[in-house]
Design an enzyme around this catalytic site. Structure first.
Site, short mmCIF file in Angstrom:
data_model
loop_
_atom_site.label_atom_id
_atom_site.label_comp_id
_atom_site.label_asym_id
_atom_site.label_seq_id
_atom_site.Cartn_x
_atom_site.Cartn_y
_atom_site.Cartn_z
CE LYS A 1 -52.52 -30.33 0.00
NZ LYS A 1 -52.40 -31.78 -0.25
CB VAL B 1 -57.03 -39.26 -6.45
CG1 VAL B 1 -55.80 -39.77 -7.18
CG2 VAL B 1 -57.15 -37.74 -6.54
CG ASN C 1 -47.66 -36.69 -3.22
OD1 ASN C 1 -47.02 -36.05 -2.40
ND2 ASN C 1 -47.60 -36.41 -4.51
N GLY D 1 -50.74 -39.32 -7.27
CA GLY D 1 -50.05 -38.14 -7.77
C GLY D 1 -48.57 -38.41 -7.92
CB SER E 1 -49.29 -27.57 1.99
OG SER E 1 -48.70 -26.32 1.66
CE1 TYR F 1 -52.23 -27.33 -2.06
CE2 TYR F 1 -51.16 -25.67 -0.69
CZ TYR F 1 -51.14 -26.90 -1.32
OH TYR F 1 -50.04 -27.71 -1.20
CB ALA F 2 -54.30 -22.46 3.22
CB ALA F 3 -59.30 -24.16 3.88
CB ILE G 1 -40.77 -28.51 -2.18
CG1 ILE G 1 -41.01 -28.80 -0.69
CG2 ILE G 1 -39.90 -29.60 -2.82
CD1 ILE G 1 -39.78 -28.80 0.18
#
Length: 258
Positions: free
Chosen positions: A159, A65, A91, A14, A142, A155-157, A188
């Site tokens: 990460k 990936v 990444n 990435g 994250s 997404y949170a899970a 960011i």
């Protein structure tokens, strides 16, 4: 304390935009051989050409990936190009915006593949390519892993899973001389987050003790430290790079009283 990666080869998945691009550019300036991969062949080519135009040693390839065959072939190509791999930075990631129960099944599966399977494959490649020579494996998590939000729960899970995997991998890969750590970016300012910042920026800034958003370059500097010999006794941990996001329940109170 100076960082110098002369003679070292660093892979960044990435690596064509945002944090990944900043990481690749910084390691190039620190004299590393750089290889990046991403899905878009056009974007990979542009970044590699830019790095080479600045006399950096750069290589890149378009890969999936989460595909084992593609990733191992890519790693073989990097090894042939530079003689080995010293730092592998997983990444790459995707950021779907759905409530968990509303997530389409194809999005669910693709998110797991990109955000988790890629970590697994990076670890397998690190063991194969770094055994006997040692190296560093770094995984991107994250702040969502620490404090998830409705609307991006999948997404949170994934990460959060990266943090857990990092701890286990640190123990599994230590006998091969491989350190494994995780970096946790906060808010960011990147192309991926910019629409969210434009919509909710003021409210989000109030949750950050430093009262500003981070830059990709600031994350890259922390990643370079974790990859360096200066972090030689750091493994199995996660470094939060968040400007003190939610370090207290009311991080903006200090600014009101200053």
């Amino acid at each position: 304390m100076q960082l110098d990666f002369t003679g070292k080869t660093v892979v960044v998945t990435g690596g064509t935009s945002g944090i990944g691009l900043a990481i690749a550019e910084l390691f190039a300036r620190l004299n590393a051989n750089i290889s990046i991969c991403a899905r878009s062949a056009e974007n990979v080519e542009k970044v590699v050409e830019t790095l080479r135009s600045r006399d950096f040693k750069a290589h890149g390839k378009s890969v999936d990936v989460a595909d084992s065959q593609s990733m191992f072939a890519y790693a073989d190509e990097v090894e042939a190009e530079f003689g080995g791999i010293d730092v592998w930075i997983s990444n790459a990631g995707v950021y779907p915006q759905y409530q968990i129960v509303d997530t389409p099944e194809d999005v669910w599966n693709q998110t797991l593949r990109t955000n988790m399977t890629s970590i697994y494959l990076g670890a397998r490649i690190a063991r194969e390519k770094m055994a006997g020579r040692g190296g560093v494996l770094l995984n991107a998590s994250s702040f969502a892993s620490v404090m998830p939000s409705v609307g991006s729960g999948l997404y949170a899970a994934t990460k959060a899973a990266v943090i857990s995997m990092t701890k286990t991998l640190a123990a599994e890969l230590a006998p091969y001389g491989i350190r494994v750590n995780c970096y946790i970016p906060g808010v960011i300012d990147t192309p991926m987050t910019r629409p969210l910042l434009e919509k909710n920026g003021e409210a989000m800034r109030k949750t950050i003790a430093m009262n500003r958003f981070g830059s990709s370059e600031e994350v890259a500097k922390a990643v370079a430290f974790l990859a360096s010999p200066h972090a030689g006794y750091i493994s199995g941990t996660s470094l939060e790079i968040s400007g003190g996001k939610f370090c207290t329940q009311n991080p903006d109170a200090g600014w009101a009283q200053a």
